[in-house]
Design a protein around this motif. Structure first.
Motif, PDB file in Angstrom:
ATOM      1  N   ASP A 329      -1.039 -39.449  22.400  1.00  0.00           N
ATOM      2  CA  ASP A 329       0.299 -39.842  22.858  1.00  0.00           C
ATOM      3  C   ASP A 329       0.784 -38.814  23.887  1.00  0.00           C
ATOM      4  N   PRO A 330       0.898 -39.234  25.159  1.00  0.00           N
ATOM      5  CA  PRO A 330       1.203 -38.264  26.220  1.00  0.00           C
ATOM      6  C   PRO A 330       2.589 -37.632  26.085  1.00  0.00           C
ATOM      7  N   ASN A 331       3.459 -38.211  25.260  1.00  0.00           N
ATOM      8  CA  ASN A 331       4.784 -37.602  25.070  1.00  0.00           C
ATOM      9  C   ASN A 331       4.747 -36.426  24.097  1.00  0.00           C
ATOM     10  N   ARG A 332       3.594 -36.304  23.414  1.00  0.00           N
ATOM     11  CA  ARG A 332       3.526 -35.286  22.355  1.00  0.00           C
ATOM     12  C   ARG A 332       2.850 -34.016  22.844  1.00  0.00           C
ATOM     13  N   LYS A 333       3.401 -32.901  22.358  1.00  0.00           N
ATOM     14  CA  LYS A 333       2.832 -31.593  22.678  1.00  0.00           C
ATOM     15  C   LYS A 333       2.804 -30.756  21.416  1.00  0.00           C
ATOM     16  N   VAL A 334       2.098 -29.648  21.482  1.00  0.00           N
ATOM     17  CA  VAL A 334       2.153 -28.715  20.367  1.00  0.00           C
ATOM     18  C   VAL A 334       3.050 -27.555  20.775  1.00  0.00           C
ATOM     19  N   LYS A 335       3.824 -27.081  19.807  1.00  0.00           N
ATOM     20  CA  LYS A 335       4.731 -25.976  20.089  1.00  0.00           C
ATOM     21  C   LYS A 335       4.621 -24.951  18.967  1.00  0.00           C
ATOM     22  N   MET A 336       4.603 -23.688  19.334  1.00  0.00           N
ATOM     23  CA  MET A 336       4.574 -22.621  18.329  1.00  0.00           C
ATOM     24  C   MET A 336       5.899 -21.878  18.399  1.00  0.00           C
ATOM     25  N   SER A 337       6.345 -21.402  17.221  1.00  0.00           N
ATOM     26  CA  SER A 337       7.516 -20.539  17.222  1.00  0.00           C
ATOM     27  C   SER A 337       7.160 -19.313  16.379  1.00  0.00           C
ATOM     28  N   ILE A 338       6.935 -18.214  17.039  1.00  0.00           N
ATOM     29  CA  ILE A 338       6.429 -17.004  16.369  1.00  0.00           C
ATOM     30  C   ILE A 338       7.402 -15.856  16.608  1.00  0.00           C
ATOM     31  N   GLN A 339       7.936 -15.343  15.505  1.00  0.00           N
ATOM     32  CA  GLN A 339       8.950 -14.275  15.596  1.00  0.00           C
ATOM     33  C   GLN A 339       8.512 -13.010  14.866  1.00  0.00           C
ATOM     34  N   THR A 340       7.223 -12.852  14.664  1.00  0.00           N
ATOM     35  CA  THR A 340       6.707 -11.649  13.997  1.00  0.00           C
ATOM     36  C   THR A 340       7.062 -10.426  14.829  1.00  0.00           C
ATOM     37  N   SER A 341       7.615  -9.396  14.147  1.00  0.00           N
ATOM     38  CA  SER A 341       8.001  -8.231  14.945  1.00  0.00           C
ATOM     39  C   SER A 341       7.165  -7.009  14.569  1.00  0.00           C
ATOM     40  N   ARG A 342       6.982  -6.155  15.552  1.00  0.00           N
ATOM     41  CA  ARG A 342       6.223  -4.926  15.365  1.00  0.00           C
ATOM     42  C   ARG A 342       7.201  -3.824  14.956  1.00  0.00           C
ATOM     43  N   GLU A 343       6.910  -3.140  13.871  1.00  0.00           N
ATOM     44  CA  GLU A 343       7.839  -2.128  13.356  1.00  0.00           C
ATOM     45  C   GLU A 343       7.080  -0.885  12.941  1.00  0.00           C
ATOM     46  N   ILE A 344       7.705   0.267  13.142  1.00  0.00           N
ATOM     47  CA  ILE A 344       7.113   1.491  12.622  1.00  0.00           C
ATOM     48  C   ILE A 344       7.510   1.649  11.159  1.00  0.00           C
ATOM     49  N   ARG A 345       6.494   1.765  10.299  1.00  0.00           N
ATOM     50  CA  ARG A 345       6.767   1.999   8.874  1.00  0.00           C
ATOM     51  C   ARG A 345       5.838   3.102   8.369  1.00  0.00           C
ATOM     52  N   THR A 346       6.165   3.604   7.171  1.00  0.00           N
ATOM     53  CA  THR A 346       5.366   4.694   6.617  1.00  0.00           C
ATOM     54  C   THR A 346       4.276   4.139   5.705  1.00  0.00           C
ATOM     55  N   ILE A 347       3.065   4.615   5.908  1.00  0.00           N
ATOM     56  CA  ILE A 347       1.949   4.240   5.026  1.00  0.00           C
ATOM     57  C   ILE A 347       1.438   5.513   4.353  1.00  0.00           C
ATOM     58  N   TYR A 348       0.644   5.324   3.281  1.00  0.00           N
ATOM     59  CA  TYR A 348       0.230   6.485   2.488  1.00  0.00           C
ATOM     60  C   TYR A 348      -1.260   6.466   2.178  1.00  0.00           C
ATOM     61  N   ASN A 349      -1.917   7.574   2.453  1.00  0.00           N
ATOM     62  CA  ASN A 349      -3.252   7.803   1.905  1.00  0.00           C
ATOM     63  C   ASN A 349      -3.087   8.706   0.688  1.00  0.00           C
ATOM     64  N   VAL A 350      -3.912   8.496  -0.323  1.00  0.00           N
ATOM     65  CA  VAL A 350      -3.947   9.420  -1.460  1.00  0.00           C
ATOM     66  C   VAL A 350      -5.329  10.064  -1.471  1.00  0.00           C
ATOM     67  N   ILE A 351      -5.369  11.387  -1.447  1.00  0.00           N
ATOM     68  CA  ILE A 351      -6.649  12.098  -1.409  1.00  0.00           C
ATOM     69  C   ILE A 351      -6.740  13.011  -2.626  1.00  0.00           C
ATOM     70  N   GLY A 352      -7.706  12.755  -3.490  1.00  0.00           N
ATOM     71  CA  GLY A 352      -7.936  13.601  -4.660  1.00  0.00           C
ATOM     72  C   GLY A 352      -9.250  14.344  -4.486  1.00  0.00           C
ATOM     73  N   VAL A 353      -9.285  15.608  -4.902  1.00  0.00           N
ATOM     74  CA  VAL A 353     -10.490  16.405  -4.656  1.00  0.00           C
ATOM     75  C   VAL A 353     -10.986  17.072  -5.937  1.00  0.00           C
ATOM     76  N   ILE A 354     -12.306  17.027  -6.114  1.00  0.00           N
ATOM     77  CA  ILE A 354     -12.978  17.868  -7.107  1.00  0.00           C
ATOM     78  C   ILE A 354     -13.732  18.923  -6.309  1.00  0.00           C
ATOM     79  N   ASN A 355     -13.410  20.178  -6.537  1.00  0.00           N
ATOM     80  CA  ASN A 355     -14.061  21.230  -5.757  1.00  0.00           C
ATOM     81  C   ASN A 355     -15.520  21.386  -6.180  1.00  0.00           C
ATOM     82  N   GLY A 356     -16.396  21.536  -5.198  1.00  0.00           N
ATOM     83  CA  GLY A 356     -17.805  21.734  -5.503  1.00  0.00           C
ATOM     84  C   GLY A 356     -18.040  23.108  -6.104  1.00  0.00           C
ATOM     85  N   ALA A 357     -19.038  23.184  -6.997  1.00  0.00           N
ATOM     86  CA  ALA A 357     -19.315  24.449  -7.679  1.00  0.00           C
ATOM     87  C   ALA A 357     -20.076  25.422  -6.792  1.00  0.00           C
TER      88      ALA A 357
END
Ligand SMILES: *[C@@H]1O[C@H](CO)[C@@H](O)[C@H](O)[C@H]1NC(C)=O
Ligand SMILES: *[C@@H]1O[C@H](CO)[C@@H](O)[C@H](O)[C@H]1NC(C)=O
Ligand SMILES: *[C@@H]1O[C@H](CO)[C@@H](O)[C@H](O)[C@H]1NC(C)=O
Ligand SMILES: *[C@@H]1O[C@H](CO)[C@@H](O)[C@H](O)[C@H]1NC(C)=O
Ligand SMILES: *[C@@H]1O[C@H](CO)[C@@H](O)[C@H](O)[C@H]1NC(C)=O
Ligand SMILES: *[C@@H]1O[C@H](CO)[C@@H](O)[C@H](O)[C@H]1NC(C)=O
Ligand SMILES: *[C@@H]1O[C@H](CO)[C@@H](O)[C@H](O)[C@H]1NC(C)=O
Length: 738
Positions: A329-357
């Motif tokens: 149907d030539p009257n039809r089209k596809v349309k996207m509406s995308i409002q995803t935003s890029r934000e600075i946020r805090t992420i966390y690594n957890v590092i646990g250590v066993i010391n070598g002998a």
């Protein structure tokens, strides 16, 4: 029956020793608490002693514990940058502190992530003269009560550009480089420039689909999981009846390409003082991208006009697949509406250590990411449950007085799903230290994605160590054979007579270790029959249906498969951390290089000859490398294990080997990547490529009008490869010679 009561241990010489071990161990090698160099002699652990620990660790590991962790972790969404995810990081800090690790640290980074706007949901529409007549589902249907949670993030593709493009729709199969290339060559009448493309998930990394679409001038990308790939057994055989994807399921995922990590601090750690690029970073997509279900895709595809697609492009929906452009149907089209935003946020690594002998300045790293798109019972909680149980087993061994020769680091990464962010920032921050001191990195991401066999990806240097560990661990199906035997039987590599072991691509947190700083890496998991099924992922990957129920019912009812992966993780890490001589296969590396060279010759030999390019120098370097590796292994087998300096020298030489393949200048056009032998394929980040710079130089070379420049580049990349192999050989030669 509980698995551990049926366990039998492979390669165990004195089973009884294990029974007595706890009592004996405390007396025999109790070392002062917290000591990092309790002994100056490298022979603190005699071979029989470390065999005993090996058995004890394997026995101590419990399927029930892993199951409970996976249940807990997947009981609510834990997306990167959210409070739930932070709570999981804090939970690990307390757990590992309670376990008595020598140090536990929470490492935060402020990084650029992306989230949909809750007030302005992302959608794909069919418009008729500008009026929406169809709108894609805003959320996935709740099929089981436990799937219902207000914290479920709606399906989205992270780092999509914002926008409301409208235009004709074009179907481009999987959206691979080859698919776009095929269309351009065979159907130049189908114009992608100015169109929205719809592509199937699978076959390549989704970010590459977007990149190719963008290069072709597309103004938007819609992705969906076709039933031919993700729901093969009909509409009833789907979650919650079976492991296939229902027609309401959607795969989320990042579409960032280029270097992994925080997009606005490339190459450097995202510390508070770091200089940040503007968020309109060029490596992020410039067009809107959105994933939909195959239920919704059917609406769009069934209205497409144009010719029927070639057979190879057909999917599993009950429609006639057409290329477009545009709807009937030539009257039809596809349309996207995308409002995803890029934000600075805090992420966390957890590092646990066993010391070598003995060698506390040598680190064996065990890593797994913690963040999930939604519940993440498979990706990554199956791995997180295993990391948690692994840490507990190590702590039990500390309690009975054992301590590994080298340090062991347990790493729980944040924000892997956005593009290996936590691990990459960590590698960027500590690259000098890790570059010098990291012995190996062992990754677990989605630890159980199927019920077929244990398997691994690995640098050639670690293959043998992985196989040896798998020989000591019972298989996850019946516990009656070794994980190795089942692996070898079900996925043999006919070229080598060994279990098939894939190379290291860049689909998970091993990538920065391997490709950036040359730390030998491996990734362990239990897989489905990927040769027969040919699936790019387990069907419900990154959807809301990746739940505990799914794992329990379709992947691993008794958690024995999780147990198998955990035990290989334990045994492999113990071997790397505790063996006097590092269990590295230098000659295996040589064999792999020879194989790669044969591949290069098979694929490009004729073309190279026609253009006057000879491989003689590269082959000479390869032969030199092979000889050096063989001589080195002979030297190592004769070494006096009581000579601490000699032991340290050969271990250092082995540690140097993977690093010798690192070119500080980086790969052409991909400077972040520095490993000259292995890199993610430049057309598909998920798969690996051997001799990447040479292969890239040859890619579609015939199509380029500027033959001279292209062939000069081939010569240059071959010379760099030759030099790198030769200098790797020299690291294994007599240390008094250049
Ligand atoms: C410990 O066991 C490994 C094999 O698992 C062996 O290569 C190594 O030499 C042993 N270490 C010691 C100190 O004997
Ligand atoms: C999901 O939970 C909400 C309340 O939290 C409830 O109103 C809704 O009916 C639930 N949906 C399903 C399908 O169970
Ligand atoms: C798309 O078309 C525009 C003009 O309409 C042109 O400027 C642009 O270069 C084209 N892009 C591609 C990738 O062909
Ligand atoms: C980033 O770039 C955009 C567009 O060029 C501009 O509007 C914005 O102010 C910039 N942001 C920063 C923090 O420089
Ligand atoms: C496929 O679609 C056709 C036409 O809509 C319908 O008659 C047929 O029953 C469908 N087949 C299946 C297996 O659903
Ligand atoms: C493995 O999983 C598939 C798909 O769920 C199932 O059909 C098969 O029976 C399972 N095999 C075993 C041994 O559990
Ligand atoms: C390989 O070793 C031989 C003997 O040392 C040397 O002559 C040759 O130049 C080496 N090949 C390369 C590519 O350096």
């Amino acid at each position: 029956m509980k698995p551990q009561s049926r366990v039998f241990i492979f390669g165990l010489i004195v089973v009884g020793a294990a029974m007595l071990a706890i009592g004996i161990l405390i007396g025999q090698f109790g070392i002062p608490d917290g000591s990092c160099s309790a002994s100056s002699s490298p022979s603190t652990n005699t071979p029989s002693e470390n065999e005993t620990i090996s058995v004890l660790m394997i026995e101590e590991c419990q399927a029930e514990n892993i199951e409970e962790h996976v249940r807990q972790l997947s009981s609510r969404p834990h997306l990167a940058g959210t409070p739930a995810e932070k709570e999981n990081a804090e939970m690990l800090v307390s757990l590992w502190t309670e376990y008595g690790l020598d140090s536990v640290r929470l490492l935060p980074y402020d990084v650029l992530l992306a989230y949909p706007d809750p007030d302005n949901p992302n959608k794909v529409m069919i418009t008729d003269n500008g009026v929406a007549v169809f709108t894609s589902a805003l959320t996935e249907a709740v099929l089981r009560p436990e799937d219902n949670n207000t914290d479920v993030v709606p399906p989205f593709n992270a780092y999509s550009a914002q926008g409301e493009p409208e235009g004709p729709l074009v179907y481009v199969n999987y959206g691979t480089a080859d698919d776009f290339d095929w269309l351009a060559k065979n159907r130049p009448d189908i114009n992608i420039n100015g169109s929205i493309v719809i592509v199937k998930y699978g076959n390549n990394f989704r970010g590459q689909k977007v990149l190719h679409a963008q290069l072709a001038g597309a103004i938007g990308v819609i992705m969906y999981s076709d039933p031919n790939d993700y729901a093969r057994d009909g509409s009833e055989a789907v979650y919650q009846n079976d492991w296939w994807l229902p027609d309401t399921g959607v795969q989320r995922g990042t579409v960032k390409v280029g270097s992994p990590g925080d997009p606005i601090t490339p190459g450097y750690p995202a510390k508070p003082y770091m200089y940040r690029l503007n968020a309109s970073d060029p490596s992020l997509p410039t067009i809107p991208v959105h994933p939909i279900s195959y239920g919704d895709a059917q609406q769009l595809l069934s209205e497409l006009g144009g010719d029927e697609v070639q057979n190879a492009w057909k999917g599993g929906l009950n429609i006639t697949y057409r290329y477009g452009p545009g709807f009937t149907d030539p009257n039809r089209k596809v349309k996207m509406s995308i409002q995803t935003s890029r934000e600075i946020r805090t992420i966390y690594n957890v590092i646990g250590v066993i010391n070598g002998a003995v060698e506390p300045d040598r680190y064996v790293l065990l890593g797994n990411h913690r963040d999930a798109w939604v519940y993440g019972a498979v990706d990554p909680s199956s791995g997180t449950g295993i990391l948690m149980e692994t840490t507990r087993v190590y702590s039990q061994m500390l309690k009975i007085g054992w301590r590994p020769r080298r340090s062991v680091m347990f790493c729980s990464w944040g924000a892997e799903e956005y593009g290996l962010v936590g691990s990459t920032e960590f590698v960027e921050e500590y690259q000098k230290i890790l570059g010098e001191r990291a012995v190996a990195y062992i990754n677990i991401d989605s630890a159980v994605v199927g019920n077929f066999t244990f398997g691994a990806r690995a640098t050639p240097l670690l293959q043998q160590a992985v196989w040896d560990a798998a020989k000591k661990v019972p298989d996850g199906e019946t516990q009656e054979r070794s994980a190795y035997d089942v692996w070898l039987e079900r996925v043999p590599d006919p070229r080598t007579g060994t279990p098939f072991t894939a190379g290291i691509g860049s689909g998970s947190d091993y990538a920065p270790f391997m490709h950036r700083i040359g730390v030998p890496s491996t990734d362990l998991l239990y897989v489905y029959d990927f040769i027969r099924l040919g699936l790019s992922s387990y069907p419900v990957y990154h959807s809301v249906y990746e739940t505990f129920y799914y794992v329990k019912n379709f992947l691993d009812r008794n958690f024995w498969r999780h147990l198998t992966v955990a035990r290989v993780y334990l045994e492999l890490s113990r071997d790397l951390a505790d063996s006097v001589i590092l269990p590295f296969g230098c000659a295996d590396y040589a064999a792999k290089l020879q194989q790669a060279a044969q591949g290069l010759e098979r694929n490009f030999g004729v073309k190279l000859t026609q253009n006057g390019v000879v491989l003689d120098d590269m082959k000479s370097a390869l032969d030199n490398f092979t000889e050096s590796a063989q001589n080195f292994e002979m030297e190592v087998s004769d070494i006096d294990l009581n000579d601490a300096y000699a032991v340290r020298r050969v271990n250092d030489q082995m540690m140097q080997l993977e690093r010798a393949f690192i070119d500080p200048a980086g790969l052409p056009d991909r400077q972040w990547l520095r490993h000259v032998i292995f890199a993610p394929s430049s057309v598909d980040t998920y798969s690996g490529a051997e001799f990447p710079a040479v292969v890239d130089a040859l890619y579609l070379i015939d199509d380029d009008p500027d033959q001279e420049t292209r062939w000069n580049n081939v010569r240059k990349q071959l010379a760099i490869l030759t030099f790198t192999i030769q200098s790797a050989a020299s690291t294994l030669n007599d240390v008094t010679q250049l």
